[in-house]
Write an enzyme that holds these catalytic residues in place. Structure first.
Site, mmCIF file in Angstrom:
data_model
loop_
_atom_site.group_PDB
_atom_site.id
_atom_site.type_symbol
_atom_site.label_atom_id
_atom_site.label_comp_id
_atom_site.label_asym_id
_atom_site.label_seq_id
_atom_site.Cartn_x
_atom_site.Cartn_y
_atom_site.Cartn_z
ATOM 1 N N CYS A 86 0.522 -0.842 0.132
ATOM 2 C CA CYS A 86 0.101 -0.042 0.111
ATOM 3 C C CYS A 86 0.701 1.174 0.460
ATOM 4 O O CYS A 86 1.134 1.647 1.153
ATOM 5 C CB CYS A 86 -0.854 0.355 1.522
ATOM 6 S SG CYS A 86 -2.374 -1.548 1.559
ATOM 7 N N ALA A 130 5.684 3.962 -13.656
ATOM 8 C CA ALA A 130 5.787 4.462 -15.432
ATOM 9 C C ALA A 130 6.449 4.533 -16.428
ATOM 10 O O ALA A 130 7.591 4.733 -16.431
ATOM 11 C CB ALA A 130 4.971 5.623 -16.253
ATOM 12 N N SER A 131 6.902 4.020 -18.171
ATOM 13 C CA SER A 131 7.645 4.114 -18.831
ATOM 14 C C SER A 131 8.443 5.156 -18.917
ATOM 15 O O SER A 131 9.623 4.950 -18.863
ATOM 16 C CB SER A 131 6.558 3.909 -20.102
ATOM 17 O OG SER A 131 6.810 2.160 -20.188
ATOM 18 N N GLN A 161 6.522 -12.825 -47.359
ATOM 19 C CA GLN A 161 7.496 -11.921 -47.499
ATOM 20 C C GLN A 161 6.831 -10.882 -45.880
ATOM 21 O O GLN A 161 7.516 -10.711 -45.046
ATOM 22 C CB GLN A 161 7.945 -11.682 -47.863
ATOM 23 C CG GLN A 161 9.538 -10.970 -47.288
ATOM 24 C CD GLN A 161 10.807 -10.664 -48.848
ATOM 25 O OE1 GLN A 161 9.922 -9.291 -49.516
ATOM 26 N NE2 GLN A 161 11.378 -11.870 -49.144
ATOM 27 N N TRP A 168 -5.050 2.303 -5.941
ATOM 28 C CA TRP A 168 -4.911 1.036 -6.554
ATOM 29 C C TRP A 168 -4.452 0.304 -5.759
ATOM 30 O O TRP A 168 -2.710 -0.468 -6.113
ATOM 31 C CB TRP A 168 -3.788 1.974 -8.000
ATOM 32 C CG TRP A 168 -4.040 2.906 -8.464
ATOM 33 C CD1 TRP A 168 -3.442 4.513 -8.082
ATOM 34 C CD2 TRP A 168 -5.564 3.120 -9.198
ATOM 35 N NE1 TRP A 168 -4.684 4.917 -8.898
ATOM 36 C CE2 TRP A 168 -5.897 4.552 -9.629
ATOM 37 C CE3 TRP A 168 -6.129 2.712 -9.644
ATOM 38 C CZ2 TRP A 168 -6.551 5.180 -10.557
ATOM 39 C CZ3 TRP A 168 -7.489 2.703 -10.792
ATOM 40 C CH2 TRP A 168 -7.448 4.456 -10.656
ATOM 41 N N ILE A 169 -4.597 -0.461 -5.682
ATOM 42 C CA ILE A 169 -3.900 -1.539 -4.326
ATOM 43 C C ILE A 169 -4.426 -2.839 -5.104
ATOM 44 O O ILE A 169 -5.241 -3.365 -4.118
ATOM 45 C CB ILE A 169 -4.421 -1.045 -2.527
ATOM 46 C CG1 ILE A 169 -3.920 0.399 -1.897
ATOM 47 C CG2 ILE A 169 -3.456 -2.166 -1.898
ATOM 48 C CD1 ILE A 169 -2.541 0.897 -2.197
ATOM 49 N N GLU A 201 3.507 0.423 -11.403
ATOM 50 C CA GLU A 201 5.059 -0.448 -10.484
ATOM 51 C C GLU A 201 6.732 0.728 -11.247
ATOM 52 O O GLU A 201 7.196 0.119 -11.905
ATOM 53 C CB GLU A 201 5.879 -1.361 -10.835
ATOM 54 C CG GLU A 201 5.159 -1.869 -9.416
ATOM 55 C CD GLU A 201 5.944 -3.528 -9.042
ATOM 56 O OE1 GLU A 201 7.102 -3.804 -8.641
ATOM 57 O OE2 GLU A 201 5.077 -4.424 -8.432
ATOM 58 N N GLY A 261 11.124 -5.121 -7.928
ATOM 59 C CA GLY A 261 9.910 -5.416 -7.942
ATOM 60 C C GLY A 261 9.578 -5.772 -9.497
ATOM 61 O O GLY A 261 8.596 -6.061 -10.576
ATOM 62 N N ASN A 272 12.600 -1.480 -6.991
ATOM 63 C CA ASN A 272 13.840 -1.705 -7.840
ATOM 64 C C ASN A 272 12.984 -3.394 -8.145
ATOM 65 O O ASN A 272 13.953 -3.344 -9.510
ATOM 66 C CB ASN A 272 14.889 -1.192 -7.256
ATOM 67 C CG ASN A 272 15.218 -0.080 -7.374
ATOM 68 O OD1 ASN A 272 14.321 0.964 -8.101
ATOM 69 N ND2 ASN A 272 15.920 1.057 -6.188
#
EC number: 1.3.8.5
Length: 432
Positions: free
Chosen positions: A175, A416-417, A330, A207-208, A414, A293, A291
């Site tokens: 959390c 974002a990009s 192809q 968002w848990i 975890e 995760g 890190n």
């Protein structure tokens, strides 16, 4: 307790083999390409090889990988569609994860765990995600966040109390995020005020993941907002603690079987003994666990993308248009080759980050690279697979559209990009 590999291998004798028939029900497990079947690590030093290929595993890792694959195909695959439609993970799946020892992979056998390697955790997550990314993240959170934090920072009493439960029956939930603390996670507002031998928690979380099934919540709260993030502290909060309210699960695009809920804390009294680690070190623990995760999420996205690819290729090899197989065009061959190369690159990034962590080497940049790249590639791969399958790929009769929906979360949670790119750039700046 005997090792995971031994128990899984014994159980695997009871599992029957399944093989894909092109365009059969999506409950049937996908074809697996030979390139994704790595060899066990055998007599490396005897052969004069000092550094094994990244896709070379120990005997234990190979047994775990093989056994989890069978478990996922036999016990999870038949339920994937139903769980997705109902937004509910089946109890039998959760029980199976515990029974197979997959909820305490790195936990010491002293506490009921398996004591396996971190790469074993990565391989488990990857294999589960090939079948269902929701189940994979359920397992990932338990192993890379909850168990890891308690193993590393818990007191002996906390380990003895919680780890045996977490490896056998109790689901944990991490959390951190709040309405105003997403990517800026340490802007959290949840308070923890000391009153005698207790801390009283007030605030809310969003968002848990796994909250619907969790029996233990690892909560980040601030004991002294005047010093900012340095007041953030980790608390172990049991589900039945008065004042803890679990909200209705979110109605999500993907990962629908994995519950995601808001939490509210109203004068939740937590014993001082339930502080995890040191007061004010919660932000350090959160960063460290995330890190690790991120390698787990990279494995989830990698497995998801590979599972989608494995399901799609047999179709385009059999589908006839204009008198020949789709695969014989192809233009399509080049697309397939491009995606396959990207998948291999994502796999090597992920395994490399895991091996660096195991070796005690710096891995943060590599973890961000793996998480970023695998997440981006998962979105691209699943999109291409829908295009290759055409109209049937767009329907819910087959799993490709679900892989596509599940993939999107990889670029969001975890870290974002863009956060991963920030981390990578920060390390490059320091290196030069």
């Amino acid at each position: 307790m005997e090792g995971l590999a031994v128990r899984l291998l014994r159980g695997s004798r009871l599992l029957r083999r399944n093989f894909l028939t092109c365009l059969s029900s999506w409950k049937i497990p996908p074809h697996v390409s030979k390139s994704s079947q790595s060899e066990a690590l055998l007599n490396i030093t005897n052969n004069g090889i000092h550094f094994a290929p990244l896709q070379t595993f120990t005997d234990e890792e190979m047994m775990i990988k093989s056994s989890v694959k069978k478990f996922a195909q036999e016990q999870i695959a038949p339920l994937v569609s139903t769980m997705d439609e109902n937004s509910k993970m089946e109890k039998s799946v959760i029980q199976g994860l515990f029974q197979q020892g997959l909820m305490g992979i790195e936990v010491d056998p002293e506490y009921g765990g398996t004591g396996a390697s971190f790469l074993s955790t990565v391989l488990v997550i990857e294999e589960l995600a090939k079948v269902d990314a929701s189940v994979a993240v359920f397992c990932e959170i338990q192993n890379t966040l909850i168990n890891t934090l308690i193993r590393k920072h818990g007191t002996e009493e906390q380990k003895a109390t919680y780890l045996p439960q977490l490896t056998t029956e109790k689901v944990g939930s991490f959390c951190l995020s709040e309405a105003g603390a997403g990517s800026d996670s340490f802007a959290l507002k949840t308070r923890a005020d000391k009153e005698g031998d207790y801390y009283v928690l007030n605030g809310s979380k969003m968002w848990i993941s796994s909250a619907e099934h969790a029996g233990l919540f690892l909560v980040m709260a601030n004991v002294d907002p005047t010093i900012g993030y340095k007041g953030i502290t980790s608390f172990l909060v049991d589900r039945d603690t008065p004042g803890l309210h679990i909200g209705k699960p979110e109605n999500k695009l993907g990962l629908r079987a994995s519950s995601t809920c808001p939490l509210t804390f109203e004068n939740v009294k937590v014993p001082e003994a339930n502080i995890l680690g040191q007061i004010g070190h919660g932000y350090k623990y959160a960063i460290g666990s995330l890190n690790e995760g991120r390698i787990g999420i990279a494995a989830q996205m990698l497995g998801l993308a590979q599972g989608c690819f494995d399901y799609t290729i047999p179709y385009i090899k059999e589908r006839i248009q204009f008198g020949k197989r789709l695969f014989d065009f192809q233009g399509l061959q080049h697309q397939v080759a491009h995606v396959a190369t990207q998948l291999e690159a994502a796999r090597l990034l992920t395994y490399n980050a895991a091996r660096l962590l195991e070796a005690g080497k710096p891995f943060i940049k590599e973890a961000s690279m793996a998480k970023y790249y695998a997440s981006e590639i998962a979105g691209q791969t699943t999109s291409k697979c829908i295009e290759w399958m055409g109209g049937v790929g767009y329907t819910k009769d087959y799993p490709v559209e679900k892989y596509f929906r599940d993939a999107k979360i990889g670029t969001i949670y975890e870290g974002a990009s863009n956060i991963q790119l920030n981390t990578i750039a920060k390390h490059i700046d320091a290196e030069y």
